[in-house]
Each structure stands twice: as structure tokens, then as C-alpha cells.
Scaffold this motif. Structure first.
Motif, mmCIF file in Angstrom:
data_model
loop_
_atom_site.group_PDB
_atom_site.id
_atom_site.type_symbol
_atom_site.label_atom_id
_atom_site.label_comp_id
_atom_site.label_asym_id
_atom_site.label_seq_id
_atom_site.Cartn_x
_atom_site.Cartn_y
_atom_site.Cartn_z
ATOM 1 N N LEU A 49 4.622 -2.065 10.548
ATOM 2 C CA LEU A 49 3.747 -1.414 11.528
ATOM 3 C C LEU A 49 3.633 -2.279 12.783
ATOM 4 C CD1 LEU A 49 0.680 0.048 9.588
ATOM 5 C CD2 LEU A 49 2.651 1.265 10.492
ATOM 6 N N MET A 86 -2.749 -7.814 4.012
ATOM 7 C CA MET A 86 -3.516 -6.996 3.073
ATOM 8 C C MET A 86 -2.603 -6.001 2.344
ATOM 9 S SD MET A 86 -7.149 -5.970 4.413
ATOM 10 C CE MET A 86 -8.387 -5.145 3.549
ATOM 11 N N LEU A 90 -1.926 -5.770 -1.665
ATOM 12 C CA LEU A 90 -2.009 -4.539 -2.473
ATOM 13 C C LEU A 90 -0.736 -4.350 -3.284
ATOM 14 C CD1 LEU A 90 -3.698 -1.997 -0.004
ATOM 15 C CD2 LEU A 90 -4.724 -3.062 -2.018
ATOM 16 N N THR B 452 1.939 2.437 0.924
ATOM 17 C CA THR B 452 1.174 1.449 0.175
ATOM 18 C C THR B 452 -0.350 1.548 0.387
ATOM 19 O OG1 THR B 452 3.077 0.033 0.596
ATOM 20 C CG2 THR B 452 1.173 -0.989 -0.456
ATOM 21 N N PRO B 453 -0.839 1.630 1.634
ATOM 22 C CA PRO B 453 -2.299 1.596 1.802
ATOM 23 C C PRO B 453 -3.002 2.733 1.071
ATOM 24 C CG PRO B 453 -1.188 1.362 3.924
ATOM 25 C CD PRO B 453 -0.133 1.717 2.925
ATOM 26 N N GLY B 457 -4.452 1.304 -1.963
ATOM 27 C CA GLY B 457 -5.750 1.056 -1.333
ATOM 28 C C GLY B 457 -6.846 1.964 -1.841
ATOM 29 N N ARG B 480 -15.447 -6.257 0.892
ATOM 30 C CA ARG B 480 -14.062 -5.951 0.525
ATOM 31 C C ARG B 480 -13.788 -4.447 0.678
ATOM 32 N NH1 ARG B 480 -12.588 -10.581 -2.376
ATOM 33 N NH2 ARG B 480 -12.898 -11.083 -0.200
ATOM 34 N N GLU B 483 -13.385 -3.609 4.299
ATOM 35 C CA GLU B 483 -12.081 -4.079 4.806
ATOM 36 C C GLU B 483 -10.967 -3.131 4.367
ATOM 37 O OE1 GLU B 483 -13.095 -8.868 4.566
ATOM 38 O OE2 GLU B 483 -11.523 -8.016 3.300
ATOM 39 N N LEU B 484 -11.027 -2.788 3.082
ATOM 40 C CA LEU B 484 -10.002 -1.890 2.556
ATOM 41 C C LEU B 484 -10.067 -0.526 3.226
ATOM 42 C CD1 LEU B 484 -9.914 -2.495 -1.280
ATOM 43 C CD2 LEU B 484 -7.935 -2.348 0.207
ATOM 44 N N LEU B 487 -8.408 -0.658 6.436
ATOM 45 C CA LEU B 487 -6.954 -0.749 6.282
ATOM 46 C C LEU B 487 -6.346 0.623 5.970
ATOM 47 C CD1 LEU B 487 -4.344 -2.662 5.776
ATOM 48 C CD2 LEU B 487 -4.831 -2.155 3.382
ATOM 49 N N SER B 490 -6.428 2.901 9.006
ATOM 50 C CA SER B 490 -5.558 2.630 10.154
ATOM 51 C C SER B 490 -4.079 2.541 9.781
ATOM 52 C CB SER B 490 -5.997 1.341 10.858
ATOM 53 O OG SER B 490 -5.947 0.255 9.962
ATOM 54 N N ALA B 491 -3.764 2.168 8.545
ATOM 55 C CA ALA B 491 -2.358 1.885 8.230
ATOM 56 C C ALA B 491 -1.673 2.954 7.389
ATOM 57 C CB ALA B 491 -2.252 0.532 7.520
ATOM 58 N N SER B 492 -2.404 3.966 6.924
ATOM 59 C CA SER B 492 -1.765 4.974 6.083
ATOM 60 C C SER B 492 -0.817 5.840 6.891
ATOM 61 C CB SER B 492 -2.817 5.866 5.412
ATOM 62 O OG SER B 492 -3.490 5.132 4.432
#
Lengths: 233, 596
Positions: A49, A86, A90, B452-453, B457, B480, B483-484, B487, B490-492
Motif C-alpha cells: 500500500l 500491523m 496479523l 489481510t486486514p 483484522g 488495541r 488501532e485495529l 487499520l 484504512s487498509a482493507s
């Protein structure tokens, strides 16, 4: 040619080239895992990303996003570093990635990424799903406990070998890569035994039988070599 | 001679509460009294108040009956149809026989649902009599494709599937995309728990969707289209198939429509039940016969969609708006709603609200008006706590935000989304941590597993929430979790993952004290999480009847019949509540916090 900016540097790309290809050509490294030269991009691991500053900082996978004129790409901001770390945590927490007992120890892309991105601990609970190992194939072994679901084997098998032995089954955290809609790999009617999937696998999920860990080094570049020699259609 | 028309709601909800049996009983009573020729029964689409079904509306006077049973048929025929006296006990409210006198109806503004509950969806003639296919005719004969797009753009219509992308702009992108072959897809893979507006539109007014698609196809330059509808909607599928074949027969779909030279064919594709297939790229993959997985955008479907061709993909409700805009003009449409959100929105009201069902309101109405005026508020004796809007991708808004107007920007600004329009009202008996967990369980289960997220996640967030609801959470867990959530958001890869954390983030924002009560005090304030509650027998009220002891599945209750009080051994109690349900004297109370 397309002109874009990556990390403040002006970079040129051919139309159709991705951000990743443009960055690599310019010697800018972006971490990747599910990407493999010679295969179609999947954009699923999310390690590549990058931020596009003039798209409101939108995050896009460098491997699957075409370079566009005037794009301003940031590849290594603090936000991206934290996010990649992160994602990596995971991936480590998802299955069983105990390096010391893995056939790919010392030559594993996941392990290398952990070193590169400074991932020294996993903050999330390990899931350890306890999946069964498939050692039915005469030449290879498949251990889904090591799999990171990057799909490189699936694409190598369908796009390069044309056998379509590997595919995804299930969904979510229960997703599994399986040969021939499930069942032992050794009994597969489609597998040609070519071993491209093993070479494509970035981790220790697919390995050769009877080869010591130290000799288990893979050659994922073989996929690009094979496809480059093919006539373009 | 027809004297009366009975509009009998035949949406899925009323059918499941017995509308067909009511129809049979009515028909036989009508025949027995010789009224078969005078009264016509019309099976219509959803009328809205689903919890009160089967419902029916009798014209010309407009009497509205609720909860009609087959055994009521004789009385309706004799008293109402023969003697002209409406059956008072079947009215929604005494003295208010017609729907217009009820706030549930009078506060609504029906555009998309204007035909639902009014016409017989299985007869194209009724749709045409209500002005149907006029807009298509006008577009094909009086307007250029560019003019159609301009009209849609000026109307301000935005995608009703959730994200709210300007519809006219999307059409223009497809129109301008290079490439000969283009496609139009209707996204009818409605999957949010509690949302059923698309189903109601397809069941109640299928031609409106077909007409919208045909106009869109003309505007973007497509010749074929697909409706991707979930297989769990058998009635919608049947009515769509019927509608397609009727429209073909009349030359309103197929080759050379209305002899204008324009051709448009529509096919149905059934979804196999994956929530992610509501995401446009996953939906396209599924139509192509591949695994229903999203892919990164760009390229957007407008550039490279179905089989790599430029593809317009809109939601059912979006298409159903189109004919009204072409017919009444962009100015008429844009006069409804707010500055940025035009027109109406259909919502599915569910949860702890009096009038559950389907409603259509102008954009900009406040949540309070939607829930309390149209929805009738929370049932007697309960207190409003929160509203979950936008389904599993949406957020929970507290009482303090009830005056927020319902439009795309306002909702997003407060951590919820318009989504497809699912509205779940929660009262004070709801545990907000548990609510967040419920929605996250859904999205984690429905994650396709590609990126992955979202795959790992959401599961990791879920395990943290499970720790909190079982009393093992720490304040570090909360950090936590946040934070997750950031993540995954924003990252999916696709909208499923990008919105999955919203219920967690919004409850953390507005109901943080409840999370903290679970963590710090080991108590579930709403008394929901089994690990964080206990039961107590009030010694004053216990009469020693032995009912609780007999109901207890684990032998946790001891006592001697006739000599109260009984006692609960907290170490054996599994907090199932069977004792409380069995106690005839209300002597057993459920209390927050662990005991024993």
C-alpha cells in the motif's frame, strides 16, 4: 510516457505500467508479498500500500494500481510503516509461523519482510488453527499452517502452467488453498507435477520433498523467466 | 360492475403472516354472498407496516385494515362490503380508517414506493396505467442520451446502495468510456441484516427497475443488462421474470424498443448468498462465473467492468428513481431533500420501534422524526438508547444526535452511513458492546478472505470483543481494538472491510463508558452479557413454590418447597434466565456485575 512523482522523485512510466513497476524501474523499493513478476497482480496482502497525495492521501496497492499522469506517490510515510507492520503482525498471528521449525527458515519472504519492517513482536493473539498437512504428493508437500493466502500458487498454476489445480475454498479466516476442489494433492487429476506453485510460494507452505531446509531455496523468478520467453498475444 | 377494490398486501412479510389464506377466505365469502363480480382483490407489493400484516386497503373510501385473519373475512364481507360499516376492531387506530390520517403514512413521501401497495406487480397493464414506461418513451423519442444524463445530473440523484456517488456522473463516465460493448447491471444483492427495501421494490414494482435500467442503457450506450439478485428472494425473482417477459411481449424490452431502433435485453443472475457480492467488483466476478471476490479499484467498472467492458452498476432503488426524474423533471426531484442529498430514501425500520416496516421519507428528515413520528417511537415502558443506521457497515448514534438530518454527509460526519437504509432502533435493554460484537460477527463471517486486514483484522477485533464481554478485557485491549479498527478501515481492499469497524468505532465513540464498565467493574450495565450479570432471589418475594429449582438446568438453585427463600449457587449458575422466566411472583431479578 506518463510522468509521476514517487517519494519526491520524478519518475516515468509506460501507459499500463503499475506504480510498483514504475518504482522498481527507478530503484525505489516497495515491500510486496502477494505480488510476483510474471503473474497478474492481486492486491490482497496490502503490504505494498502507498499513499497518493493528490488523491486525498488515498491508500492504493502499488502492485495493482496503474500509474497515472501527475500522480504524487508516497511509499514510506510513518503511517505506512505502522500499517505495514500491523498487517505483517496479523499475517504472523493468523496461522503457524514458527521460523525455527520451518523448511523455509532463512530463505522466506515473510521472514525477510519482518526483518525489513522491524517487526520484533506480535501484539495480537496467535490463532494456530491446526490444519492438516498434505504429504500425499510424490514430489511436494503442502502445509496450510504456513500459508499466507497470497494466491501466488493459484495464479502460477492457472496463468502460467494452465492446470488450474489450485484454488481458494471457504471464506474469511477459514479460506484455504486446495487442490482440485479439495482432497489429497497426490490424487489430483489436474496437477502436472511441474512445481511452479512451489517455486512461487513465498513461505514454507509448499515445499519439495526430500530436500533439506538449507537446500530448499526457491526460485520465484522462474515464473517471470517462463512468461517472458513466451510469444506475446 | 366493480364496486370495491381490495388491495391486499402481498409482500414477503404479509405473505408469511398469511395473506394468501386471507385471500382465499375472502374469495369464498364473496362468492357465498354473491359479490364475486362486485369486489375485486388486487395483490400488491409491500405497503410498509410489515409488523401489522396481513394488511389491506379498501377502495374507493380507503379503509385500512391490519392483522387480518382468514376468520375475519366473513365479517369484512358482511359488515363492510354488504352493510357499509367498516370493521372497527381491524382498524389501525379507532376513528382513523384511512392511511392518510396515520402519521406512519402522512409523514412519508412516496416516490420510489409510489406504486408499491397500489398496483398489481404481476400485471404490466397496471404499471402502464400508472404512467409506467412513459419516461422510457420520452427518453427514447424526445431526448438524446446526453440530455438524459444531463437531466439525471441536474436532479442530484446519488447512489442508493450506500456510498452515495452522483448517479449522473457515473452514467457520464460509462458513456464516455471508450469501447463498443457496454453493460448495465442492477445490484439487487441486498444483504444488510434488517434491510429489505430492494426486495420490496422488486416485489412491488419490478417494472420501475426495468424501466430505469432501460433508460440508463440508452443513456450510456449499452445493449444488455443483468440483474444480480440474491437467490433468497424467490418472490422477487418470480415477479422480475414475469415482468421481463411481459415487457418483452409489448416491445418495451428486447429488440427495437418502441420501434426506435434501440435494443436492450435483461437477464437475471442469482447470487449464492455471499454478502461481499454486493460489492461491485465482487458482483461482477460472480456474474462472470468466478469466485465472488473484489479486486482493487481503479480501474473502476465504468472503465473496465463486466468482461473488461465499461459497465454501469447501480442499486435497485437508484434505478427505481430514474423514471420519476425523467417524467417529472430534474427540478421537481431536486426540490425534495437537502442541499447535497436530493430526493427521498427508503428505510427499513426494525428493532425496538412500534412501527417496524418499510418507509420512504424525504432526505433531510431528522432521525427523531424518522424514529418517533413515522416509526412511532420505542414500545411502551422502554427508553430509546441508540439507533444503528446503515447496517453492519454503519454506526450507532446516541440520543443526543437524534436531531441530525438524514443525509449522506451528516450521517458520515457522525460515524454512521446512509448505507442501504437499514435502521435498527435499540432501547435501554441493549448492551452496546454486544451490539458492536453482533455486527462484527456478521462482517467477519462474511469477509471473503482475500485481503489481510479484513480477513485477520476483523477476527482479531472479534476476539478482543469476546474477551471484553466475558469480563477478561483490559484497557490495553481497548487501545488495541481502536488501532485495529483504524487499520481495517484504512487498509482493507473493498467496502466490506473499509466499513466493518464502523459499529465498533461508533460505539467506542458514543458509549465508551459501557466498554469501561465491562472492563473496570466487570459489569454489563444493560444486563446482557452472561458472564457479567448475576441473578438474585428476593427473599421478601419468594414464596418457596419450587418452580425456579425445577426450571434450572444446572441444579444451581436449592430450597425446600413451602419454606422460602430459595438460594442460587452462583458457582453453578450459567445465567440462562430460566428461573426468572419460571418464577410466578417476580422474585428473581437480573443484576449487572459478577457475583460469587
Amino acid at each position: 510516457m506518463i510522468t509521476l512523482e514517487i517519494d519526491g522523485r520524478t519518475v516515468q512510466a509506460r501507459p499500463g505500467q503499475t506504480i510498483l513497476e514504475a518504482a522498481r524501474a527507478a530503484g525505489i523499493r516497495i515491500p510486496t508479498l502477494c505480488y510476483l513478476e510474471g503473474l497478474s497482480p492481486r492486491g490482497s496482502c496490502r503490504l505494498c500500500l502507498v499513499e497518493v497525495a493528490n488523491w486525498n492521501g488515498k491508500l492504493v496497492p502499488a502492485c495493482a494500481t496503474p500509474a497515472e499522469e501527475g500522480m504524487r506517490v508516497v511509499t514510506g510515510s510513518q503511517r505506512l510503516k505502522e500499517l505495514r507492520r500491523m498487517v505483517l503482525e496479523l499475517l504472523f498471528a493468523e496461522r503457524n509461523h514458527i521460523c525455527s521449525i520451518c523448511v523455509s527458515n532463512g530463505h522466506c519472504e515473510l521472514q525477510d519482510l519482518a526483518c525489513e519492517l522491524g517487526m520484533d513482536a506480535v501484539r495480537f493473539p496467535y490463532r494456530f488453527p491446526g490444519l492438516s498437512l498434505d504429504a500425499s504428493h510424490e514430489k511436494f508437500v503442502y502445509d496450510p499452517n504456513r500459508c499466507v493466502l497470497c494466491g501466488r500458487c493459484v495464479r502460477a498454476c492457472s496463468e502460467v502452467e494452465g492446470a488450474m489445480t489450485w484454488g481458494f475454498a471457504g471464506r474469511g479466516v477459514n479460506t484455504l488453498v486446495e487442490p482440485d476442489l479439495g482432497g489429497p494433492w497426490g490424487e489430483s487429476e489436474t496437477c502436472t507435477g511441474c512445481g511452479k506453485c512451489v517455486q512461487a510460494c513465498p513461505v514454507g507452505a509448499l515445499a519439495e520433498r526430500g530436500v533439506a531446509t538449507a537446500e530448499q531455496e526457491k526460485r520465484p523468478q522462474v515464473l517471470a523467466e517462463v512468461t517472458e520467453r513466451r510469444p506475446r498475444v | 360492475m366493480r364496486r370495491l377494490e381490495v388491495l391486499l398486501c402481498s409482500g414477503t412479510a404479509c405473505l408469511s403472516s398469511g395473506a394468501q389464506e386471507v385471500k382465499k377466505a375472502l374469495l369464498s365469502s364473496l362468492a357465498a354472498h354473491g359479490l364475486a363480480e362486485e369486489v375485486r382483490i388486487v395483490e400488491t407489493g409491500c405497503m410498509g407496516p410489515c409488523e401489522l400484516g396481513p394488511v389491506m386497503l379498501i377502495y374507493p373510501e380507503g379503509t385500512f385494515y391490519i392483522k387480518v385473519r382468514p376468520q375475519d373475512a366473513e365479517e369484512i364481507v358482511v359488515e363492510h362490503f354488504l352493510k357499509g360499516r367498516p370493521v372497527a376492531r381491524l382498524l389501525w387506530r379507532e376513528g382513523a380508517p384511512s392511511p392518510q390520517e396515520l402519521p406512519f403514512f402522512s409523514r412519508q413521501r412516496k416516490v420510489v414506493l409510489s406504486n408499491c401497495g397500489v398496483i398489481d406487480p404481476e400485471r404490466i397493464e397496471e404499471y402502464i396505467a400508472a404512467g409506467g414506461y412513459e419516461a422510457l418513451g420520452r427518453a427514447l423519442t424526445e431526448m438524446s442520451p446526453e440530455e438524459v444524463i444531463e437531466e439525471i445530473k441536474r436532479s442530484g440523484l446519488r447512489g442508493r446502495g450506500g456510498a452515495g456517488f452522483p448517479t449522473g456522473t457515473k452514467w457520464e463516465l460509462v458513456r464516455k468510456a471508450p469501447g463498443g460493448e457496454k453493460y448495465v447491471i442492477c445490484n439487487a444483492d441486498e444483504g444488510d441484516p434488517g434491510a429489505f427495501m430492494d426486495r420490496a421494490i422488486l416485489e412491488g414494482d419490478p417494472h420501475a427497475v426495468l424501466e430505469g435500467m432501460a433508460i440508463a442503457a440508452y443513456a450510456v450506450g449499452a445493449k444488455s443488462g443483468y440483474i444480480y439478485v440474491r437467490a433468497e428472494y424467490p418472490l422477487a425473482i418470480r415477479r422480475l421474470e414475469e415482468a421481463i417477459s411481459q415487457a418483452r411481449k409489448l416491445g418495451l424490452l428486447g429488440e427495437d424498443i418502441l420501434e426506435t431502433g434501440f435494443s436492450f435485453n435483461v437477464e437475471l443472475r442469482m447470487g449464492a448468498g455471499a454478502f461481499v457480492c454486493g460489492e461491485e467488483t465482487a458482483l461482477i466476478a460472480s456474474i462472470e462465473g468466478r469466485r465472488g471476490e473484489p479486486r482493487p479499484r481503479p480501474p473502476y467498472p465504468a472503465q473496465s467492468g463486466l468482461w473488461g467492458k465499461p459497465t454501469l452498476i447501480n442499486n435497485v432503488e437508484t434505478f427505481a428513481n430514474v423514471r420519476h426524474i425523467i417524467q417529472n423533471g430534474a427540478d421537481w426531484f431536486s426540490a425534495i431533500g437537502t442541499e447535497t442529498s436530493k430526493g427521498t430514501k427508503v428505510f427499513a425500520l426494525a428493532g425496538q420501534v412500534r412501527n417496524t416496516g418499510l418507509v420512504e421519507v424525504p432526505m433531510g428528515i431528522t432521525l427523531r422524526e424518522l424514529i418517533f413520528d413515522v416509526g412511532g417511537g420505542v414500545p411502551e415502558g422502554r427508553k430509546f438508547k441508540a439507533v444503528q443506521i446503515g447496517g453492519p457497515s454503519g454506526g450507532c448514534l446516541p440520543e443526543g444526535l437524534l436531531d441530525v438530518p438524514v443525509d449522506y454527509e451528516s450521517l458520515r460526519g457522525h460515524g454512521a452511513i446512509m448505507g442501504s437504509g437499514g435502521v435498527i432502533v435499540l432501547d435501554d435493554s441493549a448492551c452496546m458492546v454486544n451490539v458492536a460484537k453482533f455486527f462484527l460477527e456478521f462482517t467477519a463471517e462474511e469477509s471473503c478472505g482475500k485481503c489481510t486486514p479484513c480477513r485477520v483484522g476483523t477476527q482479531t477485533m472479534l476476539s478482543i470483543l469476546n474477551r471484553i464481554t466475558s469480563g477478561e478485557g483490559t484497557e490495553e485491549d481497548l487501545q488495541r481494538l481502536e488501532e485495529l479498527a483504524q487499520l481495517v478501515k484504512s487498509a482493507s481492499l473493498c467496502g466490506l472491510g473499509q466499513t466493518a469497524p464502523n459499529p465498533v468505532l461508533s460505539t467506542l465513540r458514543y458509549f465508551r463508558d459501557e466498554y469501561l464498565a465491562h472492563i473496570r467493574e466487570g459489569a454489563c450495565p444493560a444486563g446482557v452479557c452472561p458472564a457479567l450479570i448475576h441473578y438474585r432471589i428476593d427473599p421478601e418475594l419468594c414464596r418457596g413454590c419450587d418452580a425456579c429449582r425445577r426450571a434450572c438446568p444446572t441444579g444451581a438453585i436449592s430450597g425446600t418447597p413451602g419454606s422460602p427463600p430459595y438460594r442460587i449457587d452462583q458457582s453453578l449458575c450459567i445465567r440462562c434466565g430460566a428461573c426468572q422466566a419460571a418464577c410466578p411472583f417476580g422474585a428473581i431479578e437480573r443484576l449487572p456485575g459478577r457475583k460469587g
